[in-house]
Structures are given as structure tokens and as C-alpha cells.
Design a protein around this motif. Sequence first.
Motif, PDB file in Angstrom:
ATOM      1  N   ALA A 173       0.833  -1.213   0.000  1.00  0.00           N
ATOM      2  CA  ALA A 173       0.000   0.000   0.000  1.00  0.00           C
ATOM      3  C   ALA A 173       0.867   1.262   0.000  1.00  0.00           C
ATOM      4  CB  ALA A 173      -0.933  -0.012   1.213  1.00  0.00           C
ATOM      5  N   ILE A 174       1.926   1.251   0.808  1.00  0.00           N
ATOM      6  CA  ILE A 174       2.811   2.421   0.881  1.00  0.00           C
ATOM      7  C   ILE A 174       3.563   2.612  -0.435  1.00  0.00           C
ATOM      8  CG2 ILE A 174       4.876   3.340   2.024  1.00  0.00           C
ATOM      9  CD1 ILE A 174       3.859   2.064   4.611  1.00  0.00           C
ATOM     10  N   SER A 175       3.987   1.513  -1.045  1.00  0.00           N
ATOM     11  CA  SER A 175       4.691   1.602  -2.325  1.00  0.00           C
ATOM     12  C   SER A 175       3.799   2.227  -3.405  1.00  0.00           C
ATOM     13  CB  SER A 175       5.152   0.209  -2.781  1.00  0.00           C
ATOM     14  OG  SER A 175       6.063  -0.328  -1.860  1.00  0.00           O
ATOM     15  N   ARG A 176       2.544   1.859  -3.405  1.00  0.00           N
ATOM     16  CA  ARG A 176       1.611   2.439  -4.389  1.00  0.00           C
ATOM     17  C   ARG A 176       1.501   3.953  -4.182  1.00  0.00           C
ATOM     18  NH1 ARG A 176      -1.050  -1.226  -7.447  1.00  0.00           N
ATOM     19  NH2 ARG A 176      -0.898  -3.398  -6.766  1.00  0.00           N
ATOM     20  N   GLU A 177       1.514   4.386  -2.920  1.00  0.00           N
ATOM     21  CA  GLU A 177       1.492   5.832  -2.649  1.00  0.00           C
ATOM     22  C   GLU A 177       2.746   6.501  -3.217  1.00  0.00           C
ATOM     23  OE1 GLU A 177       0.980   6.425   1.535  1.00  0.00           O
ATOM     24  OE2 GLU A 177      -1.110   5.733   1.526  1.00  0.00           O
ATOM     25  N   GLY A 178       3.859   5.784  -3.193  1.00  0.00           N
ATOM     26  CA  GLY A 178       5.107   6.335  -3.726  1.00  0.00           C
ATOM     27  C   GLY A 178       5.039   6.620  -5.202  1.00  0.00           C
ATOM     28  N   TYR A 179       4.217   5.864  -5.914  1.00  0.00           N
ATOM     29  CA  TYR A 179       4.081   6.087  -7.364  1.00  0.00           C
ATOM     30  C   TYR A 179       2.916   7.028  -7.681  1.00  0.00           C
ATOM     31  CZ  TYR A 179       3.960   5.159 -12.388  1.00  0.00           C
ATOM     32  OH  TYR A 179       3.990   5.296 -13.759  1.00  0.00           O
ATOM     33  N   ASN A 218       5.852  15.996  -4.101  1.00  0.00           N
ATOM     34  CA  ASN A 218       6.290  16.822  -2.969  1.00  0.00           C
ATOM     35  C   ASN A 218       5.397  16.689  -1.740  1.00  0.00           C
ATOM     36  OD1 ASN A 218       8.411  17.919  -4.607  1.00  0.00           O
ATOM     37  ND2 ASN A 218       6.888  19.279  -5.553  1.00  0.00           N
ATOM     38  N   THR A 219       4.897  15.449  -1.521  1.00  0.00           N
ATOM     39  CA  THR A 219       4.139  15.182  -0.295  1.00  0.00           C
ATOM     40  C   THR A 219       4.917  14.181   0.550  1.00  0.00           C
ATOM     41  OG1 THR A 219       2.904  13.393  -1.383  1.00  0.00           O
ATOM     42  CG2 THR A 219       1.893  15.592  -1.387  1.00  0.00           C
ATOM     43  N   THR A 220       4.648  14.206   1.851  1.00  0.00           N
ATOM     44  CA  THR A 220       5.352  13.265   2.740  1.00  0.00           C
ATOM     45  C   THR A 220       4.968  11.822   2.413  1.00  0.00           C
ATOM     46  OG1 THR A 220       3.597  13.538   4.393  1.00  0.00           O
ATOM     47  CG2 THR A 220       5.566  14.910   4.639  1.00  0.00           C
ATOM     48  N   GLN A 221       3.701  11.615   1.977  1.00  0.00           N
ATOM     49  CA  GLN A 221       3.258  10.250   1.641  1.00  0.00           C
ATOM     50  C   GLN A 221       4.022   9.706   0.442  1.00  0.00           C
ATOM     51  OE1 GLN A 221       1.230  12.861   2.252  1.00  0.00           O
ATOM     52  NE2 GLN A 221      -0.756  12.195   3.065  1.00  0.00           N
ATOM     53  N   LYS A 222       4.211  10.557  -0.572  1.00  0.00           N
ATOM     54  CA  LYS A 222       4.932  10.099  -1.759  1.00  0.00           C
ATOM     55  C   LYS A 222       6.389   9.782  -1.413  1.00  0.00           C
ATOM     56  CE  LYS A 222       5.922  11.051  -6.616  1.00  0.00           C
ATOM     57  NZ  LYS A 222       5.205   9.884  -7.167  1.00  0.00           N
ATOM     58  N   ASP A 236      10.695   5.837  -0.589  1.00  0.00           N
ATOM     59  CA  ASP A 236      11.713   5.249   0.283  1.00  0.00           C
ATOM     60  C   ASP A 236      11.408   3.774   0.559  1.00  0.00           C
ATOM     61  OD1 ASP A 236      12.916   7.718   0.338  1.00  0.00           O
ATOM     62  OD2 ASP A 236      12.307   8.217   2.387  1.00  0.00           O
ATOM     63  N   MET A 237      10.116   3.452   0.688  1.00  0.00           N
ATOM     64  CA  MET A 237       9.726   2.058   0.941  1.00  0.00           C
ATOM     65  C   MET A 237      10.065   1.165  -0.254  1.00  0.00           C
ATOM     66  SD  MET A 237       8.588  -0.204   2.973  1.00  0.00           S
ATOM     67  CE  MET A 237       7.852   0.717   4.336  1.00  0.00           C
ATOM     68  N   MET A 238       9.932   1.707  -1.466  1.00  0.00           N
ATOM     69  CA  MET A 238      10.302   0.908  -2.638  1.00  0.00           C
ATOM     70  C   MET A 238      11.787   0.581  -2.607  1.00  0.00           C
ATOM     71  SD  MET A 238       7.975   2.099  -5.870  1.00  0.00           S
ATOM     72  CE  MET A 238       7.475   3.757  -5.451  1.00  0.00           C
ATOM     73  N   TRP A 239      12.614   1.544  -2.196  1.00  0.00           N
ATOM     74  CA  TRP A 239      14.037   1.262  -2.064  1.00  0.00           C
ATOM     75  C   TRP A 239      14.268   0.212  -0.971  1.00  0.00           C
ATOM     76  CZ3 TRP A 239      17.332   2.321   2.184  1.00  0.00           C
ATOM     77  CH2 TRP A 239      18.670   1.963   1.961  1.00  0.00           C
ATOM     78  N   TYR A 240      13.536   0.331   0.143  1.00  0.00           N
ATOM     79  CA  TYR A 240      13.674  -0.647   1.229  1.00  0.00           C
ATOM     80  C   TYR A 240      13.305  -2.052   0.736  1.00  0.00           C
ATOM     81  CZ  TYR A 240      13.246  -3.057   5.668  1.00  0.00           C
ATOM     82  OH  TYR A 240      13.404  -3.966   6.690  1.00  0.00           O
ATOM     83  N   LEU A 241      12.254  -2.154  -0.069  1.00  0.00           N
ATOM     84  CA  LEU A 241      11.847  -3.456  -0.610  1.00  0.00           C
ATOM     85  C   LEU A 241      12.949  -4.064  -1.480  1.00  0.00           C
ATOM     86  CD1 LEU A 241       8.102  -2.768  -1.385  1.00  0.00           C
ATOM     87  CD2 LEU A 241       8.965  -4.617   0.062  1.00  0.00           C
ATOM     88  N   TRP A 242      13.760  -3.209  -2.085  1.00  0.00           N
ATOM     89  CA  TRP A 242      14.888  -3.666  -2.894  1.00  0.00           C
ATOM     90  C   TRP A 242      16.006  -4.244  -2.023  1.00  0.00           C
ATOM     91  CZ3 TRP A 242      17.600  -5.151  -6.895  1.00  0.00           C
ATOM     92  CH2 TRP A 242      18.946  -4.814  -7.038  1.00  0.00           C
ATOM     93  N   THR A 243      16.184  -3.700  -0.815  1.00  0.00           N
ATOM     94  CA  THR A 243      17.416  -4.026  -0.077  1.00  0.00           C
ATOM     95  C   THR A 243      17.248  -4.265   1.419  1.00  0.00           C
ATOM     96  OG1 THR A 243      19.696  -3.240   0.208  1.00  0.00           O
ATOM     97  CG2 THR A 243      17.989  -1.585   0.367  1.00  0.00           C
TER      98      THR A 243
END
Length: 653
Positions: free
Chosen positions: A448-454, A459-463, A468-475
Motif C-alpha cells: 500500500a505504501i509503495s503504491r502511494e510512492g508512485y 512533494n508530499t510526505t506520503q509520496k 523510500d519504501m520501494m528502495w527498502y523493498l529492494w534491499t
Amino acid sequence: MRPLENELKYLKLLSKQYPSISKASTEIINLEAILNLPKGTEHFITDIHGEYEPFVHVLKNGSGVIKRKIEELFSNTMRENEKKALATLVYYPEQKLDLIIKKEENLEDFYRINIYRLVELCKYASSKYTRSKVRKLLPEDFKYIIEELLHESIDIKHKQCYYQSIVDTIIETDRAKEFIIAISKVIQKLVVDRLHILGDIYDRGPRPDVVIDTLMDYHSVDIQWGNHDILWMGAASGEKTCIANALRISARYANLDIIEDIYGINLLPLATFAMETYKDDPCHCFIPKISDQNVSTKEKSLIAKMHKAISIIQFKLEGEVINRRPEFEMQHRLLLNNINYEENTIKLKGKVYKLKDSNFPTINKNNPYELSKEENEVIEKLVSSFKNSEKLQKHISFLFSKGSIYLTANSNLLIHGCVPLNEDKSFMSMKIQGKEYKGKALMDKMEAISREGYFFKENTTQKQYGMDMMWYLWTGKCSSLFGKDDMTTFERYFIAEKESHKENKNPYFKLREDEKMCEKIFEEFNLDLTDSHIINGHVPVESKNGESPIKANGKILVIDGGFSRAYQNKTGLAGYTLIYNSHSLQLVSHQPFTSAEDAIKKESDILSTTEVVEHKAKRKTVRDTDAGKILEQEVKDLKLLLLAYRKGLIKEK
């Protein structure tokens, strides 16, 4: 049965679609018939890594399903070379016909014989589906003709002339080529009801874009994201660390063409910066892995400089995210702080190592994670290019629309990597935005958080958090896509001692032979304990060393067998795929694919071996599937509507 009076509002809406007893009754009869049809065939593929030619071939031949159907249907009436020729015609109709037209002396006879054969094969492949479902798969130009041929019998005497007339007219009107192409593509669709891609479409191989374009045209597909996919999804969102990682990997495998030529991302700023900053640096630790002998020394040198430049930028950017997100618990990855820039050493886990490369012209030793002005300009331009690449955005939107971190489908849990576990078999937990999550809930929250990233506003805190969560999912260690405690990228580039390169796999990978652990996961995902499976990719199965892809007495199936050429020396194979039909669950292992050109000209196929993992004593029907549960509910609703009509609570129209 539910109280009728409580359902009247819904039933009145349903009556608009079925305005009479006869229409509702007809639909009930239709749905009940569908529920008793055999379950459609599911096809599972994973870890394609841009290897588009073998992927497209396996897709076209349905992991050998088409060849098996030809054998079953024509075993006593066709020679082996004729069966091979027919299979190739089904896989590559356009290209094969172009060759045949040039050399075939009696083209009309060829057309007539093969139209009859293809119609018979299409009939056989469509036998488990309703006419309406088959009709939806037919091409508009030949919909009526194919439907007539599929449902007429050449053996019925008074229909022979009619059937023959249709075929003759197709040939006489010079439409035979187009008809053969059309019906071949229908056969390809019919042999697989649904395609599941278990992640890692991107990186290493040459053309992930072709893979995604192919999937976008596929009739029924879902995708479980891999760690390499989420990296590109983050990059397309504008997440800087993901962009740097994606570029670094592309440079490492000398695959920058996908960035520049396919996605139209301007690499000139990076190339210019790299040449100026590292002009006298041989960048020997960053020489790309190139199999193409035609790449010049000068080109290798430029790629190596770009490779080093983007790697240093990556390490700095990752430091920013780690400091910004203490809940990611990745402070131990702040390695630039540990470098002694005078002695060219680094201290890791209490031990000092000599660095293989100590030229860091852009690192401020007092503030090592600060980007230089020039590095910042490069990354800002790259962000703009990634976000404005029309083709990349189209592909990533598709991954979001058809994809997810995991999927439960027909009592199977599909996930790229793992379900993160602790050593004691408990689910690994992580605090996100002040709340603790684990197991299924953790994976749902991360998605759910990753979808908010896209999708969230710029320029919102949610995005920013989503990116950042997508990067975390990578590593990150709690990522089900990654499944390790560390990604030792810096160590692999800069430290010779391999002990520093170690990445510990999540305990899941040790525990996956434990049937009780599997049952615990089934319970977590609300799956049947006796009839369910976990289907994974991500970690290549070393079959040449005797490792089996079948774990926990058949409850876990690991189907990464090395589609990517980079892994084939390790696996001894060129990939596994999985076929789940109404009778059985079949694991198919594939030998390396030479080329589509060989497949067309020499009628060579991928050499595949099928192993039946599980045979169903009772054939599974549509009723036994997820789609069947939905249809059964529709039948119940329609029966309530019939009752409402008969009681006079709703009037027929």
C-alpha cells in the motif's frame, strides 16, 4: 438462504440485468454448466531478467503444452517431422509462413492440409471452454469463420461440402496466410487460461521492455513483483537511490542501451561528469561484465567510469535515506563513515580491510554523504528523464495495475522471494509509521505504501515515504522481495576479502523444507492446509548440484532455474516453469534456447523435461477455483431473484 426481505434493494438492481424468470433461469443454467467444466490451465514463469527470446518461446509453446496436444491428437496420423513443422507453425506463424511461401511448390495444398490440422488442434484445445469464452478470444476478422469450423464436423456427410467450401474460399480469396496466423494465435491463447509471472522481469538481460510489451498484449496475466522490478518501479517514481541502483546494474552488465535507446533517458550528463571526474582513473573495479567481443576498449573505459560515478552517487543517496528513516534499521550500512581516507582502509565489524580502489574525488571526508554540486546536477537531470520517459511510465503503470507483492490464486501462494521469518519460525516484524506489522499484514502495508510512492501527489510526505519504501523493498531485511539481511554492494566493489561480501538469507530459506512451517504460512494467508502450495522464484535452484526445486514434500515449489544466462552455469538449466491444469501440477525444466531464428528455420524447440509434482485423482473443475466461488455466489443471488419474482416481491419486466 439469506432472508429475502433484507436483499430486496440488491435484487432490484440485479433484476435490471435479468428482468424476467426466463432470463434469470437461463443464466443459472449457463453458470452451473460452466462450474462443471475442467479448470483452465495456469502457467507460472519467474526470473526472466530481460531474456526475451526464451521467454517469448516458452510463452508461445505453453511450456510444451502445445507440443503435447499435437502428439495426443496426431500421434497415429503424422510423422515426427510433420508434428515439429506444425508446432513451429503455431509458435511463429508469420515468420514460418514467410519461409514456406518462398520455397513451397504447391502452396494451395500446404494451406489446405495445415488449415484442417490447425482447426482440429484448435477444437481440441478449446474443448474445455464454453463457446462464449472461445468466442471472446477469436480475432474479429475471422470470428465467424473460425467459430463455424470449430463446431462443424467434417465426418457428417451433408456438412462436408459446407466445411470444404469455407476452406476453399479462404484459399481462393488469398486469405490463407492471415487465417493461419489468426488461428495459431488463438491456439496459443487457449492452451493457457492464466499466466502468472513471479517477478524479476528487469535487469541483467538485454530486453525487459520486450517482455513487458508481450505481457501487455497477453490475454490473462498477473505479476508478483520481484526485487529488480520494484527497483525500476521506484526509479520511475523519481526515487533517486532506485535510479542510481538501476543505472549501476545496467552499467555493470553493459546494458545501458535499455536506458538510453529503449527508454529514451539521457545519459549524456552522467557520461560527461564521469569522464571529467574520473578521466585519469582506470576504474578497474568497475569494468563491466561484457560477453559481446565487439565492444571497444574505449567504450568499456567509458562505461567503467560511468559505473563508478553512479555507484558513488548511489552510496551517498542511500546514506540520506538511512538517516531519514531510522525505522528501516540500516545504520550499519553507513559505510562511507568507516573509511580511513588517509590510509585507504575501511573498518567493518571490528576488522580493517585495505580498499582495492581509493580514488574518491567527490567525497568530502567530513561529510561523506553530501553530493557534490556536479553530482547533484547529474541526479536531478536523471530524475527528470526517468519521470518523463513515456515508455517507462507505461511499463511501470502496467506493473502496478497487474502486479502485487503476493497473490493467493486457487489455493496457491505466489510470491517472488519469501515470507520473512525469524529463526524460531515466527514472522519477522517491522515498525512502520509507529505501528508493528508482520506476516501478511506487513506485506499488505508495504504494498500500500509503495503504491502511494508512485501515485501520490508530488512533494508530499506520503509520496516520499512510499518511494523510500520501494528502495527498502529492494534491499531491506524485512522485504519479502529481497530476503537477505544485507546487500553488500560496496564490499564487492572495494574489498578483496570475500568474507566481507556475505549476505545472510532470511531463515525462510532454511526452514522451507519444514511442512509445519508451510502450514503456518497457509494459515496466515487463509489457505487450505492440505491442498495449498507456496510458489517462489528469486533464488536459483542449483539442479546440477542435486538440489531439488520441490521442497517440504511438495508444499513449496521453487521455479527459478536460470532463465537469466548469468545464472545458468550455477543451475545447469535454462529455467523452470510450472503448469497447473485440471489433472495435475507439472514442473517443466528447460535446456538453453539457441534463438528464435533457429526455432523457425530448423524447427528446433526448447528441450524440456516434465515432472508431475502432484496428480489429482479427481479432475478439478471451475467450481474448485477462485473464479468458481464467485460464480457460485452469482448462482445463489440469481436463485434469490427467482424466488423474489415467484413471490411477487419484484415484478418481471
